[in-house]
Structure formats: C-alpha cells, structure tokens
Design a protein around this motif. Sequence first.
Motif, PDB file in Angstrom:
ATOM      1  N   VAL A  18      46.496  38.434  35.803  1.00  0.00           N
ATOM      2  CA  VAL A  18      45.067  38.290  35.515  1.00  0.00           C
ATOM      3  C   VAL A  18      44.452  37.110  36.270  1.00  0.00           C
ATOM      4  O   VAL A  18      43.407  37.272  36.931  1.00  0.00           O
ATOM      5  N   PRO A  19      45.040  35.906  36.227  1.00  0.00           N
ATOM      6  CA  PRO A  19      44.455  34.820  37.033  1.00  0.00           C
ATOM      7  C   PRO A  19      44.432  35.137  38.522  1.00  0.00           C
ATOM      8  O   PRO A  19      43.472  34.778  39.221  1.00  0.00           O
ATOM      9  N   ALA A  20      45.478  35.804  39.029  1.00  0.00           N
ATOM     10  CA  ALA A  20      45.485  36.168  40.453  1.00  0.00           C
ATOM     11  C   ALA A  20      44.332  37.110  40.770  1.00  0.00           C
ATOM     12  O   ALA A  20      43.654  36.971  41.806  1.00  0.00           O
ATOM     13  N   ALA A  21      44.075  38.078  39.904  1.00  0.00           N
ATOM     14  CA  ALA A  21      42.962  39.013  40.121  1.00  0.00           C
ATOM     15  C   ALA A  21      41.617  38.298  40.045  1.00  0.00           C
ATOM     16  O   ALA A  21      40.701  38.587  40.821  1.00  0.00           O
ATOM     17  N   LEU A  22      41.497  37.339  39.130  1.00  0.00           N
ATOM     18  CA  LEU A  22      40.251  36.588  39.005  1.00  0.00           C
ATOM     19  C   LEU A  22      40.051  35.661  40.206  1.00  0.00           C
ATOM     20  O   LEU A  22      38.919  35.451  40.657  1.00  0.00           O
ATOM     21  N   MET A  23      41.131  35.097  40.731  1.00  0.00           N
ATOM     22  CA  MET A  23      41.040  34.286  41.949  1.00  0.00           C
ATOM     23  C   MET A  23      40.524  35.124  43.114  1.00  0.00           C
ATOM     24  O   MET A  23      39.628  34.705  43.852  1.00  0.00           O
ATOM     25  N   LEU A  24      41.099  36.317  43.260  1.00  0.00           N
ATOM     26  CA  LEU A  24      40.661  37.209  44.340  1.00  0.00           C
ATOM     27  C   LEU A  24      39.201  37.598  44.158  1.00  0.00           C
ATOM     28  O   LEU A  24      38.423  37.645  45.128  1.00  0.00           O
ATOM     29  N   ALA A  25      38.806  37.856  42.900  1.00  0.00           N
ATOM     30  CA  ALA A  25      37.422  38.242  42.632  1.00  0.00           C
ATOM     31  C   ALA A  25      36.464  37.085  42.917  1.00  0.00           C
ATOM     32  O   ALA A  25      35.375  37.290  43.470  1.00  0.00           O
ATOM     33  N   ALA A  26      36.855  35.860  42.557  1.00  0.00           N
ATOM     34  CA  ALA A  26      36.012  34.689  42.827  1.00  0.00           C
ATOM     35  C   ALA A  26      35.815  34.508  44.332  1.00  0.00           C
ATOM     36  O   ALA A  26      34.707  34.254  44.807  1.00  0.00           O
ATOM     37  N   ALA A 175      31.171  45.692  54.021  1.00  0.00           N
ATOM     38  CA  ALA A 175      31.915  46.638  53.183  1.00  0.00           C
ATOM     39  C   ALA A 175      33.236  46.070  52.695  1.00  0.00           C
ATOM     40  O   ALA A 175      33.785  46.540  51.687  1.00  0.00           O
ATOM     41  N   ALA A 176      33.786  45.064  53.387  1.00  0.00           N
ATOM     42  CA  ALA A 176      35.118  44.545  53.061  1.00  0.00           C
ATOM     43  C   ALA A 176      35.280  44.102  51.607  1.00  0.00           C
ATOM     44  O   ALA A 176      36.341  44.333  51.006  1.00  0.00           O
ATOM     45  N   PRO A 177      34.269  43.460  50.979  1.00  0.00           N
ATOM     46  CA  PRO A 177      34.442  43.063  49.574  1.00  0.00           C
ATOM     47  C   PRO A 177      34.763  44.221  48.636  1.00  0.00           C
ATOM     48  O   PRO A 177      35.346  44.004  47.567  1.00  0.00           O
ATOM     49  N   SER A 178      34.401  45.445  49.016  1.00  0.00           N
ATOM     50  CA  SER A 178      34.683  46.584  48.138  1.00  0.00           C
ATOM     51  C   SER A 178      36.190  46.786  47.971  1.00  0.00           C
ATOM     52  O   SER A 178      36.671  47.100  46.873  1.00  0.00           O
ATOM     53  N   ALA A 179      36.955  46.602  49.056  1.00  0.00           N
ATOM     54  CA  ALA A 179      38.408  46.774  48.974  1.00  0.00           C
ATOM     55  C   ALA A 179      39.035  45.688  48.119  1.00  0.00           C
ATOM     56  O   ALA A 179      39.894  45.959  47.260  1.00  0.00           O
ATOM     57  N   LEU A 180      38.616  44.440  48.331  1.00  0.00           N
ATOM     58  CA  LEU A 180      39.163  43.334  47.541  1.00  0.00           C
ATOM     59  C   LEU A 180      38.762  43.468  46.072  1.00  0.00           C
ATOM     60  O   LEU A 180      39.560  43.205  45.168  1.00  0.00           O
ATOM     61  N   GLY A 181      37.502  43.864  45.849  1.00  0.00           N
ATOM     62  CA  GLY A 181      37.044  44.047  44.473  1.00  0.00           C
ATOM     63  C   GLY A 181      37.807  45.141  43.749  1.00  0.00           C
ATOM     64  O   GLY A 181      38.071  45.044  42.548  1.00  0.00           O
ATOM     65  N   LEU A 182      38.173  46.199  44.476  1.00  0.00           N
ATOM     66  CA  LEU A 182      38.919  47.301  43.864  1.00  0.00           C
ATOM     67  C   LEU A 182      40.309  46.844  43.418  1.00  0.00           C
ATOM     68  O   LEU A 182      40.795  47.238  42.350  1.00  0.00           O
ATOM     69  N   ILE A 183      40.951  45.996  44.214  1.00  0.00           N
ATOM     70  CA  ILE A 183      42.264  45.463  43.833  1.00  0.00           C
ATOM     71  C   ILE A 183      42.142  44.657  42.540  1.00  0.00           C
ATOM     72  O   ILE A 183      42.944  44.811  41.608  1.00  0.00           O
ATOM     73  N   SER A 184      41.129  43.795  42.463  1.00  0.00           N
ATOM     74  CA  SER A 184      40.922  43.006  41.249  1.00  0.00           C
ATOM     75  C   SER A 184      40.613  43.894  40.051  1.00  0.00           C
ATOM     76  O   SER A 184      41.116  43.671  38.944  1.00  0.00           O
ATOM     77  N   LEU A 185      39.792  44.913  40.273  1.00  0.00           N
ATOM     78  CA  LEU A 185      39.406  45.822  39.185  1.00  0.00           C
ATOM     79  C   LEU A 185      40.631  46.501  38.578  1.00  0.00           C
ATOM     80  O   LEU A 185      40.800  46.508  37.345  1.00  0.00           O
ATOM     81  N   VAL A 186      41.481  47.069  39.419  1.00  0.00           N
ATOM     82  CA  VAL A 186      42.667  47.786  38.919  1.00  0.00           C
ATOM     83  C   VAL A 186      43.592  46.825  38.180  1.00  0.00           C
ATOM     84  O   VAL A 186      44.135  47.154  37.110  1.00  0.00           O
ATOM     85  N   THR A 187      43.762  45.628  38.714  1.00  0.00           N
ATOM     86  CA  THR A 187      44.650  44.651  38.069  1.00  0.00           C
ATOM     87  C   THR A 187      44.134  44.260  36.695  1.00  0.00           C
ATOM     88  O   THR A 187      44.901  44.203  35.718  1.00  0.00           O
ATOM     89  N   ILE A 188      42.840  43.982  36.600  1.00  0.00           N
ATOM     90  CA  ILE A 188      42.247  43.618  35.309  1.00  0.00           C
ATOM     91  C   ILE A 188      42.361  44.778  34.321  1.00  0.00           C
ATOM     92  O   ILE A 188      42.704  44.589  33.142  1.00  0.00           O
ATOM     93  N   ALA A 189      42.094  46.002  34.778  1.00  0.00           N
ATOM     94  CA  ALA A 189      42.149  47.170  33.900  1.00  0.00           C
ATOM     95  C   ALA A 189      43.546  47.396  33.349  1.00  0.00           C
ATOM     96  O   ALA A 189      43.712  47.824  32.199  1.00  0.00           O
ATOM     97  N   VAL A 190      44.571  47.071  34.145  1.00  0.00           N
ATOM     98  CA  VAL A 190      45.943  47.317  33.721  1.00  0.00           C
ATOM     99  C   VAL A 190      46.483  46.202  32.830  1.00  0.00           C
ATOM    100  O   VAL A 190      47.139  46.471  31.814  1.00  0.00           O
ATOM    101  N   PHE A 191      46.190  44.950  33.158  1.00  0.00           N
ATOM    102  CA  PHE A 191      46.891  43.830  32.519  1.00  0.00           C
ATOM    103  C   PHE A 191      46.090  43.071  31.468  1.00  0.00           C
ATOM    104  O   PHE A 191      46.686  42.388  30.631  1.00  0.00           O
TER     105      PHE A 191
END
Length: 405
Positions: A18-26, A175-191
């Motif tokens: 979760v912190p890793a996903a939030l770091m990526l999202a920030a 468009a690049a933030p969409s790919a990074l945001g998707l990684i964070s989204l899936v991680t948050i949804a799972v964990f």
Amino acid sequence: MDGTAEQARQARWRRSAVPAALMLAAFTFNTAENLPIGLLELIAESLRVSVPTVGLLVTGYGVTVAVASVPLAHVMRGVARRHVLTTLLAALVVSSVVAALATSYGLLLAARLLTALAQALFWAVMGPVAVGLFAPGVRGRILGVLSVAGSLALVLGVPAGTWLGHRTGWPVPIAAPSALGLISLVTIAVFLPTTRPDQEQAAYGTRPDARRFGTVLMAGTLAATGAFTGFTYIVKFLGDVSGFEQATASVLLVVFGAACPAGVTITGAVLDRFPQAALTTAVATQAVGMLGLCAVGAEPVAAVVFLVLMGGALGPVFMTAQNAMLHCAPGRTDLALAANSGSYNARIAAGAALGGLVLRLADVRDTFLTGGLLTAGGCAVLHGAGALRRGGAGSRAKGRRTRPG
C-alpha cells in the motif's frame, strides 16, 4: 495458530504494497500536474492556441486543487478509503487518456481539471491511510518516504516527460500517468482492506489541539507564500543578479530540484524524534536561503549555496506541517490535511502574484527579500506559539507545586 500467521503475513504485505502504491501515485499526480510546463510550446502549436493560454492548464489545475480540497474531503468523509482511492486513481487514468487524445483546448482543459479534482482529495486521504498501517512512533518516517516520492516528480518525472514529448509529441507523456495510475489502482484494490474511515488508525489526531493547528497553518501559509514570491522568478534572479548564463541557470534549477528530496530524506529520518524542531528548522532554513540570496546572491558560489539551502527546505516545510497536522488535527485528519493542501496551492498563486507586484515596483532581488521576510514571520509564529505553550505549562506546574495540600 495458522490463522494468526496468515493475518500477520497479510499485514506485512499491506505495509509494503500500500505505501509503495501511494508513493507511485504521489509521484504520478505531481508529474501530471506539472507536465505541461515543459510542453507549453508543443501543445500551443498543436492546438493552435497561445502559450499563455496553455499556461492556464497549470494555473487552473492549482486553483482547482486549492478550492476543491476541503469540500471534497468533507463530502467523502464517510466513504471507505479503499473506495475513495480507487475512484481517484481511476479518474487519473481516464483523464490522462482523454487529455492525450484531446484535439481541442477545451477538452484538454476539462481533462486536466478532472485530474486536479482527483488530486485535491488524494492528498487529503493518502497520509492517514499510509501512516495508519504503522505504529505512531514511525509515522513521520513513512510520511517522509511519501514526500520523497512526490518531490521526485520535479526532478525525474517532468524532465523525463519533457524529453519524451519533444521526441514523440506531447500526447505520449500526457498519457503516461494513466499506466502508472493503473498500477497503483490495482495494488490499492487488492491490498487495502475496506474499513470505515472513522475506524482507521490515523483517522484522528494523536494530540488534538486547535490552537496548534492554527499555528502550523499560519506558519505554513507565510512560508509557502514567501517561497513562491521568490522562486517564481528564480531564473531571472540567477541571470540578472548572479550573472549565470541561461544554460547554467537551467542546470542550477535541476540542482535546486534535487535538493528538495534530499532535504525531505534527511528531515524524515529525524521527524519522529523531533517533530516540532523539524518544522521550525525547515522554515528557518528556507528563510536563511532566501535572505542569503538577497544579500549575497551576486556572488555565484554564495548564490549556489543559498539556492541549495532554499531547495533543501522547500519540501520539508510542507512535509513537517503535514506531520504536525496528523498529530494536532482538532477533528478528522483528512479534513486537516485537505485544509493544508488546499491552502498550499493557494499560497503558490499568492506568492507568484506578490512576487510579480514586487518586481514591478522594485527589482528581482527584492522578491527574495520579501519572501525571506515572510518566511521569517513563519518562524516567529512558531517560536511565539512554543514560548506561550512552555509558559503555560510552567504556570500550571508552579500552580500544582504551590497548591495547599
């Protein structure tokens, strides 16, 4: 026993993922916010609008965050943080794709404002979610790590996006933030588990104190307004006062940007042990940097030294204020952080406007004098509040000692 071990394993995964996903999202949100800065001319030529009009993509973004932070945090205060974060990241993904596909300025602006609305609420909920996974004694360190990720956007994200845009066209980095945001989204949804916001570990301040909250907000307002009163015109200062060539000034901007995560890293390491001293030191360091630039900025070596001091303090001022509000928030921490984040974006605009006014009345050196004095005022606010608090504690202790038994 097996059930307990499984729960412990899941908790460890959450504290890592979760912190890793939030770091990526920030990092992604901050990069998305500032990407147009390096792509102004490309976007203007493509959409057949003026460069100042494209500049509104950044200004409008900041104004939206400033205005929307507290209202959105209030409206969403009862929604589980897992649902809030996944919705915000989905908005980031969709808006980034729409912005990249935009063939008109209006559609690009609308997509940018959607991203801004998502970011306005993200900064309010990110901190409590991340630090709530850890014991109170290490929460400052966690907030420091998140802040490093956000500050790296200006050092890595925006330069990389600018480089990519000039080689492939502006839609690709947009468009690049969409790919990074998707990684964070899936991680948050799972964990991240689904829990009521008011039951989370960091939903409320550890030591609620409305007066302390007001003090920190006031000091942060003075410091941030002061910082951008000068920093908005730093390139002009480095050229007109310090005598650097344009190419050298660009390199020094990178040095300034690199000093920010370095300062955040150093401050984060001591933030849990010395939270109040860390805030005061960060504000004081910024004041020294700005006033030093005003006083001896004509000397190139001195200018670089004080520029690094200012850059090294800029990130820690915001981070230490956020940390203080996690402790002293008089109500919900998400509302307190929303107030700080929203006002911070308003201070950026106010500082830039004030610097422009000073520049018209005097010269660029005086923008740093004005900014330094405002920042010094933030130090005075913190020092005065600390003296009052110590004096009050001393009076209470004296009263207890002299009270008849």
